[in-house]
Design a protein around this motif. Structure first.
Motif, PDB file in Angstrom:
ATOM      1  N   ARG A   1     -35.762 -42.468 -57.397  1.00 37.89           N
ATOM      2  CA  ARG A   1     -34.940 -41.299 -57.670  1.00 37.89           C
ATOM      3  C   ARG A   1     -33.790 -41.759 -58.562  1.00 37.89           C
ATOM      4  O   ARG A   1     -33.021 -42.634 -58.178  1.00 37.89           O
ATOM      5  CB  ARG A   1     -34.406 -40.706 -56.374  1.00 37.89           C
ATOM      6  CG  ARG A   1     -33.666 -39.405 -56.633  1.00 37.89           C
ATOM      7  CD  ARG A   1     -33.317 -38.669 -55.378  1.00 37.89           C
ATOM      8  NE  ARG A   1     -34.520 -38.229 -54.683  1.00 37.89           N
ATOM      9  CZ  ARG A   1     -34.553 -37.967 -53.384  1.00 37.89           C
ATOM     10  NH1 ARG A   1     -33.487 -38.082 -52.657  1.00 37.89           N
ATOM     11  NH2 ARG A   1     -35.671 -37.568 -52.819  1.00 37.89           N
ATOM     12  N   GLU A   2     -33.741 -41.150 -59.747  1.00 37.22           N
ATOM     13  CA  GLU A   2     -32.728 -41.502 -60.754  1.00 37.22           C
ATOM     14  C   GLU A   2     -32.774 -43.001 -61.015  1.00 37.22           C
ATOM     15  O   GLU A   2     -33.781 -43.498 -61.480  1.00 37.22           O
ATOM     16  CB  GLU A   2     -31.347 -41.000 -60.319  1.00 37.22           C
ATOM     17  CG  GLU A   2     -31.278 -39.488 -60.201  1.00 37.22           C
ATOM     18  CD  GLU A   2     -30.064 -39.002 -59.462  1.00 37.22           C
ATOM     19  OE1 GLU A   2     -29.158 -39.798 -59.154  1.00 37.22           O
ATOM     20  OE2 GLU A   2     -30.025 -37.793 -59.166  1.00 37.22           O
ATOM     21  N   ASP A   3     -31.729 -43.733 -60.669  1.00 40.79           N
ATOM     22  CA  ASP A   3     -31.665 -45.163 -60.978  1.00 40.79           C
ATOM     23  C   ASP A   3     -31.853 -46.039 -59.746  1.00 40.79           C
ATOM     24  O   ASP A   3     -31.449 -47.198 -59.722  1.00 40.79           O
ATOM     25  CB  ASP A   3     -30.338 -45.497 -61.656  1.00 40.79           C
ATOM     26  CG  ASP A   3     -29.129 -45.106 -60.806  1.00 40.79           C
ATOM     27  OD1 ASP A   3     -29.302 -44.378 -59.810  1.00 40.79           O
ATOM     28  OD2 ASP A   3     -28.010 -45.532 -61.146  1.00 40.79           O
ATOM     29  N   LYS A   4     -32.491 -45.463 -58.698  1.00 44.81           N
ATOM     30  CA  LYS A   4     -32.667 -46.191 -57.441  1.00 44.81           C
ATOM     31  C   LYS A   4     -34.092 -46.085 -56.926  1.00 44.81           C
ATOM     32  O   LYS A   4     -34.850 -45.218 -57.338  1.00 44.81           O
ATOM     33  CB  LYS A   4     -31.715 -45.630 -56.372  1.00 44.81           C
ATOM     34  CG  LYS A   4     -30.261 -45.760 -56.718  1.00 44.81           C
ATOM     35  CD  LYS A   4     -29.421 -45.091 -55.654  1.00 44.81           C
ATOM     36  CE  LYS A   4     -27.996 -44.982 -56.147  1.00 44.81           C
ATOM     37  NZ  LYS A   4     -27.381 -43.754 -55.710  1.00 44.81           N
TER      38      LYS A   4
ATOM     39  N   ARG B   1     -42.437 -40.976 -58.195  1.00 47.92           N
ATOM     40  CA  ARG B   1     -41.264 -40.640 -59.004  1.00 47.92           C
ATOM     41  C   ARG B   1     -40.884 -39.171 -58.801  1.00 47.92           C
ATOM     42  O   ARG B   1     -39.898 -38.704 -59.311  1.00 47.92           O
ATOM     43  CB  ARG B   1     -41.535 -40.919 -60.478  1.00 47.92           C
ATOM     44  CG  ARG B   1     -41.722 -42.411 -60.738  1.00 47.92           C
ATOM     45  CD  ARG B   1     -41.761 -42.712 -62.216  1.00 47.92           C
ATOM     46  NE  ARG B   1     -42.089 -44.083 -62.478  1.00 47.92           N
ATOM     47  CZ  ARG B   1     -41.230 -45.093 -62.465  1.00 47.92           C
ATOM     48  NH1 ARG B   1     -39.979 -44.877 -62.173  1.00 47.92           N
ATOM     49  NH2 ARG B   1     -41.628 -46.312 -62.733  1.00 47.92           N
ATOM     50  N   ASN B   2     -41.718 -38.455 -58.044  1.00 52.13           N
ATOM     51  CA  ASN B   2     -41.477 -37.052 -57.751  1.00 52.13           C
ATOM     52  C   ASN B   2     -41.471 -36.915 -56.234  1.00 52.13           C
ATOM     53  O   ASN B   2     -42.519 -36.881 -55.606  1.00 52.13           O
ATOM     54  CB  ASN B   2     -42.577 -36.189 -58.381  1.00 52.13           C
ATOM     55  CG  ASN B   2     -42.378 -34.717 -58.147  1.00 52.13           C
ATOM     56  OD1 ASN B   2     -41.448 -34.300 -57.467  1.00 52.13           O
ATOM     57  ND2 ASN B   2     -43.271 -33.914 -58.681  1.00 52.13           N
TER      58      ASN B   2
ATOM     59  N   TRP C   1     -31.233 -47.018 -50.324  1.00 56.91           N
ATOM     60  CA  TRP C   1     -31.444 -46.855 -51.761  1.00 56.91           C
ATOM     61  C   TRP C   1     -30.974 -48.137 -52.425  1.00 56.91           C
ATOM     62  O   TRP C   1     -29.871 -48.618 -52.154  1.00 56.91           O
ATOM     63  CB  TRP C   1     -30.660 -45.661 -52.308  1.00 56.91           C
ATOM     64  CG  TRP C   1     -31.240 -44.337 -51.930  1.00 56.91           C
ATOM     65  CD1 TRP C   1     -30.699 -43.423 -51.083  1.00 56.91           C
ATOM     66  CD2 TRP C   1     -32.466 -43.770 -52.394  1.00 56.91           C
ATOM     67  NE1 TRP C   1     -31.511 -42.321 -50.981  1.00 56.91           N
ATOM     68  CE2 TRP C   1     -32.609 -42.505 -51.786  1.00 56.91           C
ATOM     69  CE3 TRP C   1     -33.465 -44.199 -53.265  1.00 56.91           C
ATOM     70  CZ2 TRP C   1     -33.695 -41.667 -52.014  1.00 56.91           C
ATOM     71  CZ3 TRP C   1     -34.554 -43.362 -53.486  1.00 56.91           C
ATOM     72  CH2 TRP C   1     -34.662 -42.124 -52.875  1.00 56.91           C
TER      73      TRP C   1
ATOM     74  N   TYR D   1     -30.516 -50.120 -56.190  1.00 56.00           N
ATOM     75  CA  TYR D   1     -30.484 -49.909 -57.641  1.00 56.00           C
ATOM     76  C   TYR D   1     -31.632 -50.660 -58.313  1.00 56.00           C
ATOM     77  O   TYR D   1     -31.894 -51.822 -57.996  1.00 56.00           O
ATOM     78  CB  TYR D   1     -29.152 -50.363 -58.242  1.00 56.00           C
ATOM     79  CG  TYR D   1     -28.041 -49.381 -57.985  1.00 56.00           C
ATOM     80  CD1 TYR D   1     -27.928 -48.225 -58.757  1.00 56.00           C
ATOM     81  CD2 TYR D   1     -27.132 -49.590 -56.962  1.00 56.00           C
ATOM     82  CE1 TYR D   1     -26.918 -47.300 -58.508  1.00 56.00           C
ATOM     83  CE2 TYR D   1     -26.124 -48.675 -56.707  1.00 56.00           C
ATOM     84  CZ  TYR D   1     -26.023 -47.534 -57.487  1.00 56.00           C
ATOM     85  OH  TYR D   1     -25.035 -46.619 -57.237  1.00 56.00           O
TER      86      TYR D   1
END
Length: 156
Positions: free
Chosen positions: A14-17, A91-92, A109, A111
């Motif tokens: 999710r995003e950058d994690k 990724r979804n 989470w 990074y």
């Protein structure tokens, strides 16, 4: 006669994690390390269903779409043990992380940027993830433990 055990794991991005779990059971080989959420496949369960179930049980995150990105063969010669892990990425996904199995695992989470230097993640998972993210193709990996040696990692 021992036979290989089938397992799955799923890493949700999710995003950058990415979400990983920290094993808090003292007897676990990966005690206090960050590893992908996953586990054994239930009888009559598809690989995808097992990956979704394990991800949701251990993290609270639900994978809307899964991509099979590789297989890791974990071979421990000293214990005559062999596990084959089918690795999925999502990724979804939906939901927030929740520690549903607090006595076993704590989801976190992590990074993506710099994960390859994160020593809380076992080196074999760091190498596998590097290969997956670099190649964006299917990765076949073998992790082996021999008596008195650190684990070795190879890709084919």
């Amino acid at each position: 006669m021992n036979r290989p055990k089938a397992q799955v794991c799923c890493i949700a991005f999710r995003e950058d994690k990415m979400v990983l779990i920290r094993r808090v059971v003292a007897k676990a080989n990966t005690y206090m390390q960050l590893i992908p959420p996953g586990g054994h496949i239930e009888n009559c369960e598809s690989l995808e269903d097992a990956a979704r179930r394990e991800l949701e049980e251990e993290t609270g995150v639900f994978a809307n779409q899964l991509n099979l990105v590789g297989v890791i063969s974990f071979i421990t010669h000293t214990k005559n043990d062999h596990a084959i892990c089918f690795v999925f990425l999502s990724r979804n996904n939906a939901g927030d992380i929740v520690a549903r199995e607090r006595e076993k695992v704590i989801p976190e989470w992590v990074y993506i940027d710099g994960f390859e230097k994160n020593e809380d993640i076992p080196h074999y998972y760091r190498k596998f993830l590097e290969e997956v993210l670099k190649n964006e193709g299917f990765v076949n990996c073998k992790v082996e433990w021999h008596e008195g040696q650190e684990s070795s990692v190879s890709f084919t």
